[in-house]
Scaffold this active site. Structure first.
Site, mmCIF file in Angstrom:
data_model
loop_
_atom_site.group_PDB
_atom_site.id
_atom_site.type_symbol
_atom_site.label_atom_id
_atom_site.label_comp_id
_atom_site.label_asym_id
_atom_site.label_seq_id
_atom_site.Cartn_x
_atom_site.Cartn_y
_atom_site.Cartn_z
ATOM 1 N N SER A 28 7.084 -3.861 -4.106
ATOM 2 C CA SER A 28 7.836 -2.698 -4.566
ATOM 3 C C SER A 28 7.870 -2.628 -6.090
ATOM 4 O O SER A 28 8.632 -3.349 -6.745
ATOM 5 C CB SER A 28 9.256 -2.759 -4.005
ATOM 6 O OG SER A 28 9.939 -1.559 -4.231
ATOM 7 N N GLY A 32 8.881 -1.822 -9.633
ATOM 8 C CA GLY A 32 10.176 -1.469 -10.199
ATOM 9 C C GLY A 32 11.323 -2.261 -9.630
ATOM 10 O O GLY A 32 12.424 -2.258 -10.177
ATOM 11 N N ASN A 33 11.085 -2.957 -8.506
ATOM 12 C CA ASN A 33 12.102 -3.807 -7.907
ATOM 13 C C ASN A 33 11.899 -5.216 -8.465
ATOM 14 O O ASN A 33 11.002 -5.942 -8.050
ATOM 15 C CB ASN A 33 11.965 -3.795 -6.379
ATOM 16 C CG ASN A 33 13.061 -4.567 -5.681
ATOM 17 O OD1 ASN A 33 13.546 -5.562 -6.180
ATOM 18 N ND2 ASN A 33 13.432 -4.100 -4.498
ATOM 19 N N LEU A 34 12.743 -5.597 -9.434
ATOM 20 C CA LEU A 34 12.518 -6.834 -10.169
ATOM 21 C C LEU A 34 12.639 -8.061 -9.286
ATOM 22 O O LEU A 34 11.879 -9.018 -9.423
ATOM 23 C CB LEU A 34 13.498 -6.923 -11.339
ATOM 24 C CG LEU A 34 13.434 -5.770 -12.361
ATOM 25 C CD1 LEU A 34 14.381 -6.036 -13.510
ATOM 26 C CD2 LEU A 34 12.011 -5.570 -12.868
ATOM 27 N N ALA A 35 13.604 -8.065 -8.363
ATOM 28 C CA ALA A 35 13.769 -9.221 -7.480
ATOM 29 C C ALA A 35 12.560 -9.388 -6.571
ATOM 30 O O ALA A 35 12.095 -10.501 -6.326
ATOM 31 C CB ALA A 35 15.041 -9.079 -6.657
ATOM 32 N N GLU A 53 13.828 9.183 -1.017
ATOM 33 C CA GLU A 53 14.166 7.785 -0.759
ATOM 34 C C GLU A 53 15.455 7.637 0.050
ATOM 35 O O GLU A 53 16.008 6.540 0.160
ATOM 36 C CB GLU A 53 14.287 7.036 -2.083
ATOM 37 C CG GLU A 53 13.002 6.982 -2.878
ATOM 38 C CD GLU A 53 11.993 5.983 -2.337
ATOM 39 O OE1 GLU A 53 12.384 4.829 -2.066
ATOM 40 O OE2 GLU A 53 10.815 6.353 -2.176
ATOM 41 N N ARG A 70 11.372 7.488 -8.254
ATOM 42 C CA ARG A 70 10.940 7.679 -6.871
ATOM 43 C C ARG A 70 11.458 8.954 -6.216
ATOM 44 O O ARG A 70 10.873 9.421 -5.243
ATOM 45 C CB ARG A 70 11.387 6.480 -6.035
ATOM 46 C CG ARG A 70 10.807 5.157 -6.507
ATOM 47 C CD ARG A 70 11.106 4.063 -5.515
ATOM 48 N NE ARG A 70 10.659 2.767 -5.976
ATOM 49 C CZ ARG A 70 10.731 1.659 -5.252
ATOM 50 N NH1 ARG A 70 11.241 1.712 -4.034
ATOM 51 N NH2 ARG A 70 10.312 0.511 -5.730
ATOM 52 N N HIS A 103 16.569 2.638 -7.337
ATOM 53 C CA HIS A 103 17.381 3.612 -6.610
ATOM 54 C C HIS A 103 18.725 3.736 -7.307
ATOM 55 O O HIS A 103 19.196 2.787 -7.945
ATOM 56 C CB HIS A 103 17.608 3.173 -5.151
ATOM 57 C CG HIS A 103 16.374 3.164 -4.315
ATOM 58 N ND1 HIS A 103 16.069 2.146 -3.439
ATOM 59 C CD2 HIS A 103 15.366 4.060 -4.212
ATOM 60 C CE1 HIS A 103 14.921 2.410 -2.835
ATOM 61 N NE2 HIS A 103 14.475 3.568 -3.290
ATOM 62 N N ASP A 158 21.564 3.604 -6.003
ATOM 63 C CA ASP A 158 22.584 2.696 -5.472
ATOM 64 C C ASP A 158 22.540 1.306 -6.107
ATOM 65 O O ASP A 158 23.356 0.445 -5.790
ATOM 66 C CB ASP A 158 22.525 2.608 -3.945
ATOM 67 C CG ASP A 158 21.256 1.976 -3.396
ATOM 68 O OD1 ASP A 158 20.404 1.530 -4.188
ATOM 69 O OD2 ASP A 158 21.112 1.915 -2.156
ATOM 70 N N ASN A 188 14.371 -10.068 -1.961
ATOM 71 C CA ASN A 188 13.430 -8.948 -1.915
ATOM 72 C C ASN A 188 14.013 -7.708 -2.573
ATOM 73 O O ASN A 188 13.438 -6.626 -2.479
ATOM 74 C CB ASN A 188 13.047 -8.637 -0.465
ATOM 75 C CG ASN A 188 11.602 -8.996 -0.169
ATOM 76 O OD1 ASN A 188 10.805 -9.185 -1.069
ATOM 77 N ND2 ASN A 188 11.263 -9.079 1.101
ATOM 78 N N CYS A 205 22.006 -1.902 0.516
ATOM 79 C CA CYS A 205 20.664 -1.559 0.984
ATOM 80 C C CYS A 205 20.540 -1.695 2.490
ATOM 81 O O CYS A 205 19.747 -1.006 3.121
ATOM 82 C CB CYS A 205 19.629 -2.463 0.314
ATOM 83 S SG CYS A 205 19.162 -1.961 -1.350
#
Length: 445
Positions: free
Chosen positions: A21, A23-26, A173, A210, A246, A248, A361, A367
């Site tokens: 993913s 942009g999803n740093l984790a 999304e 997104r 996102h 959230d 993740n 989420c």
């Protein structure tokens, strides 16, 4: 009377750290680590049971079929199922990882939901998200609609729409970019849609934006919302570039309370004024803003302070924030939570929960759930096995312990036995949840 229910996504048997993913740093940081599908599903079930035991309405959505062979076959791989997996691993391992992603566990992206109190036809509306920005999530929409049709089968009370067109103008999304505020859950509310870009703009950010404005507008029209009670806000590009893929990740709200980071919105003052105008005559919004000086946005994102569940807790007169353990372990967010709850604000308590398999993740407690406001009559119409109960919980725990692997490493995705094990797990779940014949694609083949 109406209550807010949470429908959590069951973690699937192929839960792994694929780093898929952007942009999803984790997700990127933990790519390639060994996951524990069994621990992941048990963590999720424990969170669901905790909320159900408190008196909250807790539902669930089934995992999707993974590995998803239709994706691989459409990409040109042929032969037996095991031959397809082996060939994909040899020549397109990245594609196989995408076909194995257990991302439907993050049910906040499953759909956008509008309660019947807000819609002109008086039905509860769902629009499954197309999630087209990432390949591994773009394959979810059809099965998500099947899940919602199963859980909310009464078409007189529920309207489950098709996904928006699979085209970048309508990048959607789901509820991760949607907040609803209200005075009472059963009364008319204000629906807030947050977008990252418009369809016609050239995006030059570090990470993708997104959600499009056009997708938000299309969902609002389909749900037959009152334009005067509907707000479209732009997410801050600074937040997106910091890793808030996102809304959230930087904002959560319930009832009259909006809990958000100072950098959540592109134009903070205009955003809050737009919410006040939309709420005029219904309620006075209660804004809880977390300053950048107290919680840097980098800490907000790594701790997932805002990717938490903000709940009306039975027997308590102030809201409760269900936050991940990482929020407690981050100095700035732990200090902020302590100071916030000793004051007289709307959030009276923070409860920290263990969801590390999801967090690695990039998915916190928020989420994992899709919020659905249900009247008593609508709740009675929900498919019974879609609701957590004292009887269902031990069945699902035993099912997970029987069928899920303790560990899953990156190379394990190439094991054809994983496909067999996953299908056996989903076949068994079909019986437990009474999903009906042909619920999953492999059962219809």
């Amino acid at each position: 009377m109406a209550r807010e229910a949470n429908f959590d996504g069951l973690v699937g048997p192929t839960h792994n750290y694929g780093g898929l993913s952007d942009g999803n740093l984790a997700s990127a940081r933990n790519e390639g680590l060994v996951s524990s599908p069994r621990a992941g599903v048990l963590e999720g079930l424990a969170k669901m049971k905790r909320l159900a035991d408190s008196g909250l309405v807790q539902g669930l959505l089934p995992p999707h079929e993974r590995p998803y062979l239709p994706l691989l076959r459409r990409a040109g791989f042929s032969g037996s199922d095991s031959a397809v997996i082996e060939a994909a691993w040899r020549s397109a391992p990245g594609l196989l990882r995408k076909a194995c992603s257990a991302s439907p566990m993050w049910a906040a992206n499953a759909a956008t939901v509008s309660p019947s109190a807000d819609t002109k036809d008086g039905r509860l509306h769902f629009t499954p998200a197309n999630l087209l920005t990432t390949l591994h999530r773009s394959i979810e929409g059809e099965q998500t609609k099947r899940a919602l049709d199963w859980a909310f089968a009464d078409t007189g009370r529920f309207a489950v729409h098709d996904v928006l067109p699979m085209q970048p103008d309508f990048a959607d999304e789901g509820a991760a970019n949607h907040v609803r505020l209200c005075a009472e859950q059963g009364g008319e509310g204000v629906e807030i849609f947050v977008y990252g870009r418009t369809a016609d703009e050239a995006w030059s950010g570090k990470f993708p934006a997104r959600q499009t404005l056009e997708a938000c507008q299309a969902v609002a029209r389909s749900h037959r919302l009152d334009p005067k009670r509907t707000v479209f806000l732009r997410q801050s590009p600074e937040a997106i570039d910091a890793g808030a893929f996102h809304n959230d990740v930087v904002c959560v709200g319930t009832r009259t309370t909006l809990f958000f980071h100072e950098l959540a919105f592109a134009d903070r003052d205009s955003a809050l004024e737009a919410i006040r105008r939309a709420a005029d005559g219904l309620f006075e919004p209660d804004f809880v803003e977390v300053p950048q000086a107290e919680v840097p946005i980098s800490d907000a994102i790594t701790s997932y302070l805002f990717n938490s569940q903000l709940l009306e807790w039975p027997g308590e007169d102030r809201l409760v924030l269900i936050a991940p353990k990482e929020t407690e372990e981050t100095a700035s967010t732990q200090a902020y939570c302590s100071a916030m709850t000793v004051g007289n604000g709307p959030i009276g308590r923070v409860e920290f929960v263990e969801v590390r398999q999801s967090m690695r993740n990039g998915g916190g407690p928020a989420c994992l759930r899709l919020r659905v406001v249900l009247t008593d009559q609508e709740l009675a119409a929900v498919t019974p096995r879609a609701l957590m109960s004292d009887a269902l919980y031990p069945e699902l725990v035993a099912w997970a312990e029987r069928h899920y692997r303790e560990q899953l490493g990156p190379n394990d995705l190439a094991d054809p036995a994983l496909l067999v094990e996953s299908r056996e797990a989903l076949d068994a779940l079909t019986q437990i949840l009474e999903l009906g014949g042909g619920y999953y694609p492999f059962q219809r083949a």
